[in-house]
Design a protein around this motif. Structure first.
Motif: not given
Lengths: 98, 199
Positions: A40, A44, A47-48, A51-52, A55, A59, B32, B36, B39-40, B43-44, B47, B50
């Motif tokens: 996990a 994660t 994932f973290l 992700l940015p 994005m 964009f 936007l 963003a 979203v973060m 996401a935290g 996480s 999880t």
């Protein structure tokens, strides 16, 4: 001098052996010794981290596509220049006025 | 071939128009960037949830009520439908502004249904003993789902504002798109939360 060096070396060996065998990056990560929790943590982190970047990339791509579309819309449209009408070739001499 | 001066004038016109019409409206760009950041933020939370879930030997905790998966699936469908209605409203706005009123209203009503249904679900879960302090499941459930509901409420407010302006004929496209961006964020986030928290 030799006695001091050997004592110092013995002290270093003693400290090295008595130090904890496991050093983790954070104080609460001992939980990550469990396989499931470890997985996990790794997932994660990925994932973290991604992700940015995803994005930003999304964009930037969208902005680039919009820019290209805008340039197409704004491009000046020039009508092609009309071809000069060809003059028919003639073999006969022009008639002179009498 | 156009004369050199005409080509230069064309380039000047192009540069001038390009300078005065931004690629993205300021309000849309601001939204936007905000989305963003949100979203973060989520996401935290996902996480953290999880990791806690992976560290708990038995999940969900045995003494805690089960989350209503089937009923929430219906709610999820309603929220997704509201996203479709909003997309339809956008297309209608581009054709004829007046025709966008109904689909925009439908999107708002479906969003309202989602929030009310969530509220009813919360009341039932609280009665069954799932509270903010009863377990880590309860803590994360109310934190994540509650924050999403808060975002949904704000987004419904934005849609309502857009609808009122549309009624009065004052709604410009960038305002509609700004509200849309936030609503699509709320709609797009929910299936992820449903998959992580409920399933």
């Amino acid at each position: 001098m030799k006695h001091v060096r050997s004592t110092f070396a013995a002290l270093v060996v003693f400290l090295a052996l008595s130090a904890p065998r496991l050093a983790l990056a954070c104080s609460v990560c001992t939980a990550a010794l469990d396989d499931e929790a470890n997985r996990a943590f790794i997932l994660t982190t990925i994932f973290l981290s991604l992700l940015p970047l995803t994005m930003f990339a999304g964009f930037a791509t969208w902005l680039w596509l919009r820019y290209r579309q805008r340039m197409r819309e704004l491009a000046p449209v020039h009508a092609p220049a009309a071809e000069p009408t060809p003059v028919p070739a003639t073999t006969s001499l022009p008639s002179l006025p009498s | 071939m156009p004369p050199r001066s005409a080509r230069a004038a064309g380039r000047l016109r192009l540069a001038s128009e390009h300078r005065h019409t931004p690629l993205v409206a300021s309000s849309v760009l601001g939204m936007l960037i905000f989305v963003a950041a949100e979203v973060m933020f989520f996401a935290g939370l996902i996480s953290a949830f999880t990791i806690i879930r992976a560290e708990t030997p038995v999940w969900p905790p045995p003494d805690q009520p089960r989350l209503p998966i089937e009923r929430t699936a219906i709610n999820t469908a309603a929220l997704l439908l509201s996203g479709v209605a909003l997309a339809y409203a956008h297309r209608a706005y581009l054709r004829d502004r007046r025709t966008a009123r109904t689909p925009l209203l439908v999107a708002m009503l479906l969003g309202g249904f989602f929030v009310l249904f969530q509220g009813a679900e919360w009341v039932a879960l609280l009665r069954q003993g799932l509270t903010l302090t009863s377990s880590s499941l309860g803590s994360f459930f109310y934190l994540i789902v509650g924050l999403h509901a808060l975002h949904a409420l704000v987004a419904i407010g934005l849609l309502g504002y857009a609808w009122l302006r549309l009624q009065r004929g004052w709604l410009v496209q960038s305002q509609l798109v700004t509200a849309e961006v936030f609503w699509y964020f709320v709609v797009g986030l929910w299936p992820v939360l449903y998959g992580v928290v409920y399933l």
